[in-house]
Design a protein around this motif. Structure first.
Motif, mmCIF file in Angstrom:
data_model
loop_
_atom_site.group_PDB
_atom_site.id
_atom_site.type_symbol
_atom_site.label_atom_id
_atom_site.label_comp_id
_atom_site.label_asym_id
_atom_site.label_seq_id
_atom_site.Cartn_x
_atom_site.Cartn_y
_atom_site.Cartn_z
ATOM 1 N N PRO A 84 45.234 87.414 13.072
ATOM 2 C CA PRO A 84 45.431 88.764 13.617
ATOM 3 C C PRO A 84 46.898 89.066 13.900
ATOM 4 O O PRO A 84 47.679 88.186 14.273
ATOM 5 C CB PRO A 84 44.631 88.709 14.921
ATOM 6 N N PRO A 87 48.385 90.555 19.583
ATOM 7 C CA PRO A 87 46.928 90.579 19.651
ATOM 8 C C PRO A 87 46.378 89.833 20.871
ATOM 9 O O PRO A 87 47.005 88.921 21.410
ATOM 10 C CB PRO A 87 46.504 89.895 18.347
ATOM 11 N N CYS A 114 40.995 91.905 19.760
ATOM 12 C CA CYS A 114 40.757 91.970 18.315
ATOM 13 C C CYS A 114 39.659 91.029 17.860
ATOM 14 O O CYS A 114 39.232 91.105 16.705
ATOM 15 C CB CYS A 114 42.035 91.718 17.542
ATOM 16 N N VAL A 160 33.876 94.328 16.535
ATOM 17 C CA VAL A 160 34.742 93.217 16.934
ATOM 18 C C VAL A 160 34.233 91.941 16.281
ATOM 19 O O VAL A 160 33.092 91.541 16.530
ATOM 20 C CB VAL A 160 34.761 93.052 18.467
#
Length: 278
Positions: A113, A121, A148, A175
């Motif tokens: 991420p 993130p 995230c 998610v």
């Protein structure tokens, strides 16, 4: 493609097994989605659906249910109300729709991420959750406050359990949820992030934390660890964390439940970053 079923045939028995048989859900990579918002969110997020089950003998289907049935190309099966009631697990009303969804097994080893220079993130770890409902509620909070991903460690509750799906109110489909054996895999994830140029700290919530959650700087990339509902933060996780923070409380409560602790910490992270300021 539409067909009608009025008896408890082999397909219905398989769908019923998905309600409470984790091994069957895992083996078939299938689970049930109940409720207006979860089904709506699954469709909106392009989640793969295998079948839409709808209630037969009901000319009064809502506009929402009619629109879903009329605008999707997912195969449809009509079930008599008694069977729909069993699959919907509702005592008060027979559901209009229940979806049979295909589960996704996301691989933590390929999860990367964020990018250097972008907003750092936030990932939430829930260690060995006992309750599917608590897991779903935590996924919902993660979604609400901009995390995230969620990582479930150990042999915890199944995110595809109907209780978890319902409690997430559809956030499960927005998610990604990863599974990991324990701290070692999460530490490896952190090291991969650091190697990508994303400085990341692992922060645990614990009643014996060295400082309060609102005194901690959450402005860099964060892995937020929430301990088990019964036993709290394990020794292995305490060793893995860079920092331990506490959530000050008043009243007579001895502790917050895991989903509540996650929501408080995630709100503080969002507040510090002004995530949703417009």
């Amino acid at each position: 493609m539409t067909r009608r079923v009025s008896t408890r045939n082999a397909s219905v028995q398989v769908w019923q097994a998905y309600l409470n048989n984790r091994a069957k859900r895992h083996r078939d990579s299938r689970f049930l989605v109940q409720g207006v918002r979860p089904i709506t969110q699954a469709l909106a997020n392009g989640w793969p659906l295998e079948t839409l089950l709808y209630r037969l003998g009901a000319p009064d289907l809502s506009g929402w249910a009619r629109e879903v049935l009329d605008t999707t190309d997912v195969p449809q099966v009509g079930l008599v109300p008694e069977l729909m009631a069993e699959l919907g697990e509702k005592a008060s009303a027979v559901p209009e729709l229940v979806a049979v969804a295909i589960s996704r097994q996301a691989e933590l080893e390929t999860f990367e991420p964020g990018e250097p220079g972008e907003d750092p993130p936030v990932v939430v770890v829930f260690d060995r959750p006992n309750s599917p409902g608590n897991l779903g509620t935590l996924i919902r909070s993660a979604d609400a406050f901009g995390a995230c991903a969620v990582i479930v460690t150990g042999h915890g509750a199944d995110q595809y359990d109907p209780q978890s799906v319902r409690a997430s109110t559809g956030s499960l489909f927005a998610v990604p949820v990863y599974r990991a054996a324990g701290p070692a895999q999460v530490l490896e994830f952190r090291e991969r992030q650091v190697a990508r140029g994303i400085s990341t700290r692992i922060v645990g919530t614990d009643e014996h934390g060295s400082h309060a959650v609102f005194d901690h700087d959450f402005t860099e990339a964060t892995v937020l660890v929430i301990g088990n509902e019964t036993s709290g933060m394990s020794a292995a996780w305490q060793d893995a964390c860079d920092d331990l923070v506490s959530i000050p409380m008043g009243g007579t409560a001895s502790s917050l439940g895991a989903p509540s602790a996650a929501a408080v910490a995630l709100y503080e992270i969002s507040r510090q970053r002004r995530t949703f300021v417009r």
